[in-house]
Design a protein around this motif. Structure first.
Motif, mmCIF file in Angstrom:
data_model
loop_
_atom_site.group_PDB
_atom_site.id
_atom_site.type_symbol
_atom_site.label_atom_id
_atom_site.label_comp_id
_atom_site.label_asym_id
_atom_site.label_seq_id
_atom_site.Cartn_x
_atom_site.Cartn_y
_atom_site.Cartn_z
ATOM 1 N N ALA A 295 -4.750 -15.226 -1.229
ATOM 2 C CA ALA A 295 -3.689 -14.261 -1.495
ATOM 3 C C ALA A 295 -3.367 -13.480 -0.234
ATOM 4 O O ALA A 295 -4.244 -13.220 0.607
ATOM 5 N N LEU A 296 -2.087 -13.091 -0.103
ATOM 6 C CA LEU A 296 -1.597 -12.259 0.993
ATOM 7 C C LEU A 296 -0.838 -11.085 0.402
ATOM 8 O O LEU A 296 -0.318 -11.171 -0.713
ATOM 9 N N GLY A 297 -0.738 -9.992 1.178
ATOM 10 C CA GLY A 297 0.046 -8.879 0.681
ATOM 11 C C GLY A 297 -0.171 -7.614 1.468
ATOM 12 O O GLY A 297 -0.738 -7.618 2.575
ATOM 13 N N GLU A 298 0.281 -6.509 0.902
ATOM 14 C CA GLU A 298 0.059 -5.183 1.466
ATOM 15 C C GLU A 298 0.157 -4.163 0.343
ATOM 16 O O GLU A 298 0.880 -4.360 -0.638
ATOM 17 N N LEU A 299 -0.598 -3.056 0.510
ATOM 18 C CA LEU A 299 -0.642 -2.016 -0.505
ATOM 19 C C LEU A 299 -0.486 -0.653 0.168
ATOM 20 O O LEU A 299 -1.030 -0.421 1.258
ATOM 21 N N HIS A 300 0.261 0.236 -0.499
ATOM 22 C CA HIS A 300 0.479 1.589 0.012
ATOM 23 C C HIS A 300 0.209 2.578 -1.121
ATOM 24 O O HIS A 300 0.638 2.366 -2.257
ATOM 25 N N VAL A 301 -0.479 3.671 -0.786
ATOM 26 C CA VAL A 301 -0.786 4.717 -1.768
ATOM 27 C C VAL A 301 -0.305 6.048 -1.212
ATOM 28 O O VAL A 301 -0.558 6.376 -0.047
ATOM 29 N N ARG A 302 0.383 6.814 -2.051
ATOM 30 C CA ARG A 302 0.835 8.143 -1.663
ATOM 31 C C ARG A 302 0.347 9.154 -2.705
ATOM 32 O O ARG A 302 -0.196 8.800 -3.739
ATOM 33 N N ASP A 303 0.532 10.431 -2.384
ATOM 34 C CA ASP A 303 0.133 11.535 -3.279
ATOM 35 C C ASP A 303 -1.356 11.473 -3.602
ATOM 36 O O ASP A 303 -1.764 11.589 -4.762
ATOM 37 N N LEU A 304 -2.168 11.308 -2.565
ATOM 38 C CA LEU A 304 -3.612 11.261 -2.795
ATOM 39 C C LEU A 304 -4.145 12.581 -3.332
ATOM 40 O O LEU A 304 -5.189 12.603 -3.997
ATOM 41 N N ASP A 305 -3.468 13.679 -3.037
ATOM 42 C CA ASP A 305 -3.924 14.985 -3.507
ATOM 43 C C ASP A 305 -3.450 15.300 -4.914
ATOM 44 O O ASP A 305 -3.842 16.314 -5.490
ATOM 45 N N LYS A 306 -2.609 14.442 -5.484
ATOM 46 C CA LYS A 306 -2.083 14.677 -6.828
ATOM 47 C C LYS A 306 -2.436 13.481 -7.713
ATOM 48 O O LYS A 306 -3.593 13.179 -7.912
ATOM 49 N N THR A 307 -1.403 12.832 -8.230
ATOM 50 C CA THR A 307 -1.602 11.585 -8.976
ATOM 51 C C THR A 307 -1.244 10.427 -8.058
ATOM 52 O O THR A 307 -0.068 10.237 -7.737
ATOM 53 N N PRO A 308 -2.214 9.670 -7.599
ATOM 54 C CA PRO A 308 -1.920 8.606 -6.632
ATOM 55 C C PRO A 308 -0.907 7.606 -7.190
ATOM 56 O O PRO A 308 -0.951 7.229 -8.362
ATOM 57 N N GLN A 309 0.015 7.198 -6.310
ATOM 58 C CA GLN A 309 1.048 6.217 -6.659
ATOM 59 C C GLN A 309 0.893 5.028 -5.711
ATOM 60 O O GLN A 309 0.999 5.185 -4.499
ATOM 61 N N LEU A 310 0.666 3.861 -6.273
ATOM 62 C CA LEU A 310 0.466 2.657 -5.459
ATOM 63 C C LEU A 310 1.696 1.773 -5.529
ATOM 64 O O LEU A 310 2.256 1.543 -6.607
ATOM 65 N N THR A 311 2.120 1.270 -4.376
ATOM 66 C CA THR A 311 3.196 0.289 -4.304
ATOM 67 C C THR A 311 2.782 -0.797 -3.323
ATOM 68 O O THR A 311 1.892 -0.598 -2.492
ATOM 69 N N GLY A 312 3.438 -1.928 -3.420
ATOM 70 C CA GLY A 312 3.116 -3.014 -2.503
ATOM 71 C C GLY A 312 3.574 -4.344 -3.046
ATOM 72 O O GLY A 312 4.405 -4.425 -3.959
#
Length: 742
Positions: A295-312
């Motif tokens: 498998a190949l890909g990439e993952l991004h997480v934001r709002d680590l101090d709140k409710t984390p949101q993952l995209t990728g």
């Protein structure tokens, strides 16, 4: 001037010699082992932990402040006899002068034989939670409370200087043979990391730090043992709170109960970043492998101090899913041949701690390509949302093989039908009627997982360019269904089939112990022979079926559902043909008997065509009553009244055939229709397995005798009319005719 410089140089040299001499004296004449009790007390008072020093303390003073601890352990003050950490040796040395500038310059730091034991007791309390805490019993009750009116400490009143982190400068860090044990007593779970080996290059702020970490990991629920290795280049900036792990590679092998004696070889690669100031993290250039899976890909997480949101996004290269599952000790379910041989996936991912969504999904499964959207909106509620479109999908390929119980029931059923057919001499039509079947046609194996259905929260919208179901090739198939709180609703299941179309609606209430189903069906111009043929049975008739039905059933097996079937249906079959049954020839045989003539030739055909077949059905507990069967064939009209016992797939019909006249160009003289036969309803009985169709039909000899008597009476009546003419009144002639019709 030269003299002054010489004096200054000698002075500095003297001071240096004095410092060296003092360092020599301190390290040779001052033994810290003589102060173990004071050291333990200092650690107890300041760090609030219990330090045990069983081994020697080695040290040096200048230019390195060196320290070596041997055979030491640390415990909490609440349980001083139960150390949570112990080590065989800790060795480090720090340059003295840089400490004055708040810089930590270390040589090699070595840790040997570190053991860390973490335990959560029966009350859910972890022993690590007491580290640095003073037990309540240790507080000094005699200590006077603080005086409210006491003047504030002038030192504390001064504003604190802005904290600046120490600058780290370490030549290397080495950890050998470390071990971590975690024991969760309430859950009876254990986790162990042993043979931990860690080595790094020089450790500096904002520079790449090569590292290598190996360990053996194990758990007891389930029993799994894993060999792991982590390599990469670590970079951190403490001021910016930014941490990176470049060229990361995490690999290893796993074995244990879930793998059923098999081994899983895995690896994960890429670049990791955590920016705590921006509260974001990412994994780029992601590469995953697990046995055959790539498998190949990439993952991004934001709002680590709140409710984390993952995209990728992620893509999985084509693999044999069946072989992969077998390789990890999870054999594929027993599905049809050719299933789960190829899988390929590409999708975008969006997720939170409570949900996940796969958007722009594209899956290649065996010979099918599926696109769309899949989401779990709430993990706790298992809220599944599907919106998928497939070019072609063979659902039969993914069905479980027929169970042994169903096979034995089917074999007994087929044997009974074959025996009935062997006894039926269709050509002569003189054999007795077949017996009504007695073998059950349906399995009583459990059909639905009720507990799972009651928990479903599903909303699905599926469409297929071509869907193969029960061997039927359905074009432009579409399914809209939902499930919530144990009620499964099919809003629409529709498609095109052999130039016809159909639509099914219904619902299933899985909440009661005995589930209740209701189904409404509409079928338009679908060749009926394909329905029958899909069940593995030779079709006894052909034609275009039009059907509407509204039925209910309850139970959790084929047998229970059929035996509780209730409702109504209406049907019409246009352009139909009774296959391998020349009903016209059998009627001709009966007419020739009445004509007292012998047939001059062989049957001209083996099938009986009809222009229309229609009627209504009333289902009562698995038996379909058909009181108004209507069939039209060239020269014939057929009226039927009987039952179809779906429980054993048997029929019992009384059929009346009305002769409208022989329309053929060259009729057989022996069965030439006498005008007096027109309009007479000839009785036919049909009984036996439904699969036999018209092969299970015979002329009703008793009924035929009544027809003959009626015809004889009509003949005598004609003679009376001929002889008496107008000599007697009509009332008298009718009375005389009645004497001969009794």
């Amino acid at each position: 001037m030269k003299a002054f410089g010489k004096i200054l140089g000698l002075t500095l040299l003297g001071l240096l010699l004095i410092i060296v001499a003092l360092g020599f004296a301190l390290t040779h004449f001052f033994d810290p082992n003589d102060y173990k009790d004071e050291i333990r007390k200092l650690v107890r008072d300041r760090a609030h932990v219990e330090l045990t020093l069983n081994g020697d303390i080695g040290w040096s003073l200048f230019p390195w402040l060196g320290l070596e601890l041997h055979d030491a352990s640390v415990a909490t003050l609440s349980e001083p006899s139960k150390p949570f950490a112990d080590l065989q040796m800790l060795g480090l040395s720090v340059r003295v002068l840089p400490l004055l500038r708040k810089e930590v310059q270390m040589s090699d730091v070595r840790v040997e034989g570190l053991n860390l034991t973490l335990t959560r007791d029966e009350n859910g309390h972890g022993n690590w939670e007491d580290i640095g805490k003073v037990p309540a019993t240790a507080a000094n009750p005699a200590q006077p409370p603080a005086t409210p009116d006491a003047p504030a400490n002038t030192a504390s009143a001064k504003p604190d200087k802005q904290w600046q982190p120490l600058k780290l400068d370490i030549d290397s860090l080495t950890v050998n043979n470390a071990r971590i044990d975690f024991n969760d007593i309430p859950k009876a779970r254990q986790f162990t990391a042993e043979s931990i080996q860690l080595s790094t290059g020089p450790i500096h702020n904002a520079t790449d730090i090569p590292l290598k970490l190996t360990a053996f990991l194990s758990t007891n629920q389930p029993v799994v043992r894993t060999k792991t290795e982590l390599t990469g280049k670590l970079r951190f900036d403490r001021a910016l709170k930014r941490y990176q792990l470049d060229d990361m590679r995490f690999s290893g092998e796993a074995a244990g109960d879930p793998l059923q004696g098999k081994t899983l070889t895995f690896s994960a690669q890429g670049q990791l970043l955590a920016d705590m100031s921006a509260n974001v993290a990412e994994w780029t250039n992601l590469k995953l492998s697990a046995n055959q899976l790539r498998a190949l890909g990439e993952l991004h997480v934001r709002d680590l101090d709140k409710t984390p949101q993952l995209t990728g996004g992620i893509s999985i290269a084509q693999l044999n899913l069946r072989d992969f599952l077998d390789g990890v000790g999870q054999p594929a379910p027993p599905l049809g041949d050719g299933s789960l041989n190829k899988l390929e996936l590409v999708t975008r991912i969006a997720a939170t701690p409570t949900s996940v969504s796969l958007d722009d999904l594209r899956v290649k499964l065996d010979d099918s390509t599926i696109t769309g959207h899949v989401a779990v909106e709430d993990f706790a509620k298992q809220s599944l949302r599907l919106q998928l479109k497939a070019d072609a999908f063979d659902a039969d390929r993914y069905r479980k093989p027929e169970g042994e119980q169903a096979k034995s029931a089917g074999a007994a059923r087929r044997a009974e039908v074959q025996g009935a057919e062997a006894e039926a001499m269709v050509a002569s039509g003189t054999s007795p009627l077949p017996n009504q079947p007695t073998q059950g046609a349906w399995s009583d194996a459990k059909l639905l997982p009720l507990e799972r259905l009651r928990k479903l929260d599903v909303d699905a919208d599926l469409s297929f360019g071509k869907l193969t179901l029960e061997k039927l090739p359905i074009q432009n198939a579409a399914l809209k269904t939902s499930a919530l709180d144990g009620v499964i609703t099919v809003s629409s299941l529709r498609g095109d089939l052999y130039n016809g179309n159909f639509e099914v609606k219904g619902d299933l209430d899985a909440r009661p112990e005995v589930p209740l189903a209701r189904v409404q069906t509409r079928v338009a111009k679908v060749p009926v022979e394909h329905f029958i043929q899909s069940q593995g049975t030779t079709p006894p008739l052909r034609g275009l079926l039009n059907l509407t039905s509204d039925v209910t059933a309850k139970g959790n097996s084929e047998k229970a559902l059929v035996e509780s079937l209730n409702g109504t249906a209406s049907f019409a079959l246009n352009d139909g043909v009774l296959v391998n049954a020349n009903l016209e020839q059998q009627l001709c045989r009966g007419i020739s008997t009445l004509n007292r003539k012998s047939l001059s030739g062989e049957p001209r055909g083996k099938d009986t065509p009809f222009q229309q077949l229609n009627g209504n059905l009333v289902f009562r507990n698995g038996v379909a009553s058909n009181p108004d069967l209507k069939v039209r064939t060239p020269g014939l009209t057929v009226n039927g009244d009987g039952d179809i016992d779906l429980r054993v797939m048997g029929m019992n019909y009384r059929v009346g055939v009305i002769i409208e006249g022989d329309k053929s160009d060259m009729p057989d003289p022996a069965c030439e229709v006498n005008p007096r036969f027109v309009g007479i309803e000839w009785p036919v009985l049909c009984r036996g397995p439904l699969e036999m169709g018209a092969k299970a039909c015979r002329l009703d000899n008793d009924g035929l005798g009544k027809v003959a008597a009626k015809l004889a009476g009509d003949r005598i009546g004609d003679k009376i009319d001929e002889k008496l003419g107008d000599k007697v009144s009509p009332e008298l002639k009718d009375a005389i005719k009645g004497l001969f019709k009794r």
